[in-house]
Design a protein around this motif. Structure first.
Motif, PDB file in Angstrom:
ATOM      1  N   ALA A   1       0.004  18.473  10.456  1.00  0.00           N
ATOM      2  CA  ALA A   1      -1.035  17.867  11.291  1.00  0.00           C
ATOM      3  C   ALA A   1      -1.527  16.548  10.707  1.00  0.00           C
ATOM      4  CB  ALA A   1      -2.206  18.839  11.452  1.00  0.00           C
ATOM      5  N   GLN A   2      -1.376  16.361   9.396  1.00  0.00           N
ATOM      6  CA  GLN A   2      -1.748  15.097   8.765  1.00  0.00           C
ATOM      7  C   GLN A   2      -0.733  13.995   9.082  1.00  0.00           C
ATOM      8  OE1 GLN A   2      -4.502  14.344   7.004  1.00  0.00           O
ATOM      9  NE2 GLN A   2      -5.332  16.415   7.214  1.00  0.00           N
ATOM     10  N   GLY A   3       0.457  14.389   9.575  1.00  0.00           N
ATOM     11  CA  GLY A   3       1.442  13.386   9.960  1.00  0.00           C
ATOM     12  C   GLY A   3       2.715  13.382   9.144  1.00  0.00           C
ATOM     13  N   MET A   4       3.026  14.503   8.457  1.00  0.00           N
ATOM     14  CA  MET A   4       4.270  14.588   7.695  1.00  0.00           C
ATOM     15  C   MET A   4       5.239  15.493   8.452  1.00  0.00           C
ATOM     16  SD  MET A   4       4.992  15.795   3.745  1.00  0.00           S
ATOM     17  CE  MET A   4       3.724  14.700   3.094  1.00  0.00           C
ATOM     18  N   ALA A   5       6.409  14.965   8.792  1.00  0.00           N
ATOM     19  CA  ALA A   5       7.426  15.729   9.518  1.00  0.00           C
ATOM     20  C   ALA A   5       8.675  15.838   8.664  1.00  0.00           C
ATOM     21  CB  ALA A   5       7.747  15.060  10.851  1.00  0.00           C
ATOM     22  N   ARG A   6       9.454  16.900   8.926  1.00  0.00           N
ATOM     23  CA  ARG A   6      10.610  17.176   8.080  1.00  0.00           C
ATOM     24  C   ARG A   6      11.794  17.645   8.906  1.00  0.00           C
ATOM     25  NH1 ARG A   6      10.714  21.689   3.143  1.00  0.00           N
ATOM     26  NH2 ARG A   6      12.929  21.478   2.635  1.00  0.00           N
ATOM     27  N   THR A   7      12.980  17.184   8.538  1.00  0.00           N
ATOM     28  CA  THR A   7      14.218  17.772   9.049  1.00  0.00           C
ATOM     29  C   THR A   7      14.793  18.653   7.947  1.00  0.00           C
ATOM     30  OG1 THR A   7      15.705  16.024   8.276  1.00  0.00           O
ATOM     31  CG2 THR A   7      14.642  15.704  10.427  1.00  0.00           C
ATOM     32  N   PHE A   8      15.764  19.493   8.317  1.00  0.00           N
ATOM     33  CA  PHE A   8      16.299  20.461   7.372  1.00  0.00           C
ATOM     34  C   PHE A   8      17.807  20.297   7.226  1.00  0.00           C
ATOM     35  CE2 PHE A   8      12.347  22.179   8.865  1.00  0.00           C
ATOM     36  CZ  PHE A   8      11.785  22.771   7.752  1.00  0.00           C
ATOM     37  N   GLN A   9      18.294  20.622   6.029  1.00  0.00           N
ATOM     38  CA  GLN A   9      19.735  20.557   5.772  1.00  0.00           C
ATOM     39  C   GLN A   9      20.485  21.496   6.720  1.00  0.00           C
ATOM     40  OE1 GLN A   9      20.841  21.599   1.778  1.00  0.00           O
ATOM     41  NE2 GLN A   9      23.024  21.630   2.231  1.00  0.00           N
ATOM     42  N   ASN A  10      19.992  22.734   6.833  1.00  0.00           N
ATOM     43  CA  ASN A  10      20.544  23.692   7.779  1.00  0.00           C
ATOM     44  C   ASN A  10      19.729  23.600   9.059  1.00  0.00           C
ATOM     45  OD1 ASN A  10      22.425  24.787   5.858  1.00  0.00           O
ATOM     46  ND2 ASN A  10      20.712  25.867   4.919  1.00  0.00           N
ATOM     47  N   ILE A  11      20.396  23.342  10.153  1.00  0.00           N
ATOM     48  CA  ILE A  11      19.712  23.059  11.414  1.00  0.00           C
ATOM     49  C   ILE A  11      18.765  24.194  11.785  1.00  0.00           C
ATOM     50  CG2 ILE A  11      20.072  22.695  13.891  1.00  0.00           C
ATOM     51  CD1 ILE A  11      22.735  21.362  13.147  1.00  0.00           C
TER      52      ILE A  11
ATOM     53  N   MET B   1       0.847  -1.199   0.000  1.00  0.00           N
ATOM     54  CA  MET B   1       0.000   0.000   0.000  1.00  0.00           C
ATOM     55  C   MET B   1       0.880   1.246   0.000  1.00  0.00           C
ATOM     56  SD  MET B   1      -2.855   1.173   2.790  1.00  0.00           S
ATOM     57  CE  MET B   1      -3.637   2.783   2.651  1.00  0.00           C
ATOM     58  N   SER B   2       0.508   2.221  -0.792  1.00  0.00           N
ATOM     59  CA  SER B   2       1.284   3.456  -0.899  1.00  0.00           C
ATOM     60  C   SER B   2       0.890   4.439   0.195  1.00  0.00           C
ATOM     61  CB  SER B   2       1.071   4.109  -2.267  1.00  0.00           C
ATOM     62  OG  SER B   2       1.586   3.293  -3.296  1.00  0.00           O
ATOM     63  N   VAL B   3       1.904   5.009   0.837  1.00  0.00           N
ATOM     64  CA  VAL B   3       1.692   6.072   1.810  1.00  0.00           C
ATOM     65  C   VAL B   3       1.550   7.405   1.101  1.00  0.00           C
ATOM     66  CG1 VAL B   3       2.761   7.323   3.724  1.00  0.00           C
ATOM     67  CG2 VAL B   3       2.992   4.843   3.573  1.00  0.00           C
ATOM     68  N   LEU B   4       2.384   7.596   0.077  1.00  0.00           N
ATOM     69  CA  LEU B   4       2.429   8.855  -0.666  1.00  0.00           C
ATOM     70  C   LEU B   4       2.421   8.555  -2.152  1.00  0.00           C
ATOM     71  CD1 LEU B   4       3.009  12.033  -0.368  1.00  0.00           C
ATOM     72  CD2 LEU B   4       5.375  11.408  -0.917  1.00  0.00           C
ATOM     73  N   GLU B   5       1.615   9.307  -2.895  1.00  0.00           N
ATOM     74  CA  GLU B   5       1.566   9.171  -4.351  1.00  0.00           C
ATOM     75  C   GLU B   5       1.751  10.552  -4.975  1.00  0.00           C
ATOM     76  OE1 GLU B   5      -2.182   7.421  -5.223  1.00  0.00           O
ATOM     77  OE2 GLU B   5      -1.688   5.494  -4.304  1.00  0.00           O
TER      78      GLU B   5
ATOM     79  N   PHE C   1      -1.401  12.016   0.170  1.00  0.00           N
ATOM     80  CA  PHE C   1      -0.748  11.458   1.347  1.00  0.00           C
ATOM     81  C   PHE C   1      -1.795  10.758   2.211  1.00  0.00           C
ATOM     82  CE2 PHE C   1       0.863  12.510   5.805  1.00  0.00           C
ATOM     83  CZ  PHE C   1       1.666  11.389   5.868  1.00  0.00           C
ATOM     84  N   ARG C   2      -1.704   9.430   2.238  1.00  0.00           N
ATOM     85  CA  ARG C   2      -2.668   8.607   2.973  1.00  0.00           C
ATOM     86  C   ARG C   2      -4.110   8.995   2.656  1.00  0.00           C
ATOM     87  NH1 ARG C   2      -0.309   5.166   6.435  1.00  0.00           N
ATOM     88  NH2 ARG C   2       1.876   5.542   7.022  1.00  0.00           N
ATOM     89  N   GLY C   3      -4.358   9.151   1.356  1.00  0.00           N
ATOM     90  CA  GLY C   3      -5.705   9.420   0.878  1.00  0.00           C
ATOM     91  C   GLY C   3      -6.100  10.876   0.830  1.00  0.00           C
ATOM     92  N   HIS C   4      -5.255  11.775   1.328  1.00  0.00           N
ATOM     93  CA  HIS C   4      -5.571  13.203   1.353  1.00  0.00           C
ATOM     94  C   HIS C   4      -4.818  13.933   0.244  1.00  0.00           C
ATOM     95  CE1 HIS C   4      -7.655  13.015   5.260  1.00  0.00           C
ATOM     96  NE2 HIS C   4      -6.720  12.145   5.605  1.00  0.00           N
TER      97      HIS C   4
END
Length: 259
Positions: free
Chosen positions: A77-87, A1-5, A62-65
């Protein structure tokens, strides 16, 4: 099942095309890597996924949205988190306080309850503190927990940034050059933690990274980009053998690599 399309995404700025017809999907528990030369469009893809940029064409689900047009805080809020190249941490705050900032989507009490320290606010605070303690234990940050982040070694700061993203309890994690600027020991530590995220937490990830050794060791699949377009998507072994990839990015020394 795909999380992201992601389907046929195109992004341009004043006629300059940054992302041109990009399509891919990410499955449950998968570590999907995006590589390419500087200016290939890798960070632009992350900015599309996280809502910073709105593409002129294509869909992102993303998960149907449908995420196109959704603001960054709503995507988070949908559940996607990100880190950054520059802190992107608060250097004067402690490790614990920086990780608590990752819990903002899970805080259900208002300003009045927080000010008066009512029962609901107290219970929520304890719950979120407990979640942060789990992250500290998972990333082995205990010895630095009370230190201001700005005083910590660079590799530990990058780990705290990963921790803040994990504190959000993400359903998809975007890693933007997680080992950029690290020495060999720090890179090995981060690689171990990324593997733990996949194997123990089962969080799917998309990773943009220039360290080809790390990518080829960790990724399940790799998409190679050049001038905004994907030129090959496949397993690390398949990508390393592709003549177009060798010509555009990996270099002649990779021709002798065998799967």
């Amino acid at each position: 099942m795909s999380v992201l399309e992601v389907t046929d995404v195109r992004l341009a700025f004043d006629g300059v095309v940054a992302v041109d017809g990009v399509s891919f999907e990410v499955g449950e528990g998968e570590l999907f890597a995006v590589i390419g030369p500087n200016g290939a469009g890798k960070t632009s893809i992350f900015n599309v996924l996280s809502g910073v940029y709105r593409p002129q064409q294509g869909t992102v689900r993303f998960r149907g949205h449908d995420l196109i047009g959704m603001r960054p805080h709503r995507i988070a809020a949908q559940g996607m988190a990100r880190t950054f190249q520059n802190i992107e941490l608060f250097s004067h705050l402690t490790v614990v306080d920086n990780l608590m900032l990752g819990r903002h989507n899970h805080m259900r009490y208002g300003a009045l309850s927080a000010f008066l320290w009512l029962g609901k606010a107290r219970a929520e605070e304890l719950k979120n503190r407990a979640a942060v303690e789990e992250v500290i234990d998972f990333l082995e940050l205990e010895q630095w927990r009370r230190y201001p982040v700005g005083l910590l070694p660079y590799g530990v700061q990058k780990r705290v940034e990963l921790g803040r993203a994990l504190a959000m309890e993400p359903k998809l994690l975007l890693l933007d050059e997680p080992v950029a600027g690290m020495n060999v020991e720090e890179t090995e530590d981060m690689a171990r933690f990324i593997l733990d995220v996949r194997e123990e937490l089962n969080i799917p990830m998309i990773m943009v990274e220039h360290d080809m050794g790390l990518v080829m060791d960790l990724a399940d699949r790799v998409m190679v980009m050049d001038f905004g377009r994907p030129i090959r998507t496949g397993t690390p072994a398949e990508v390393q053998q592709d003549p177009d990839v060798i010509r555009a990015y990996l270099g002649e020394q990779h021709k002798s690599v065998t799967p």
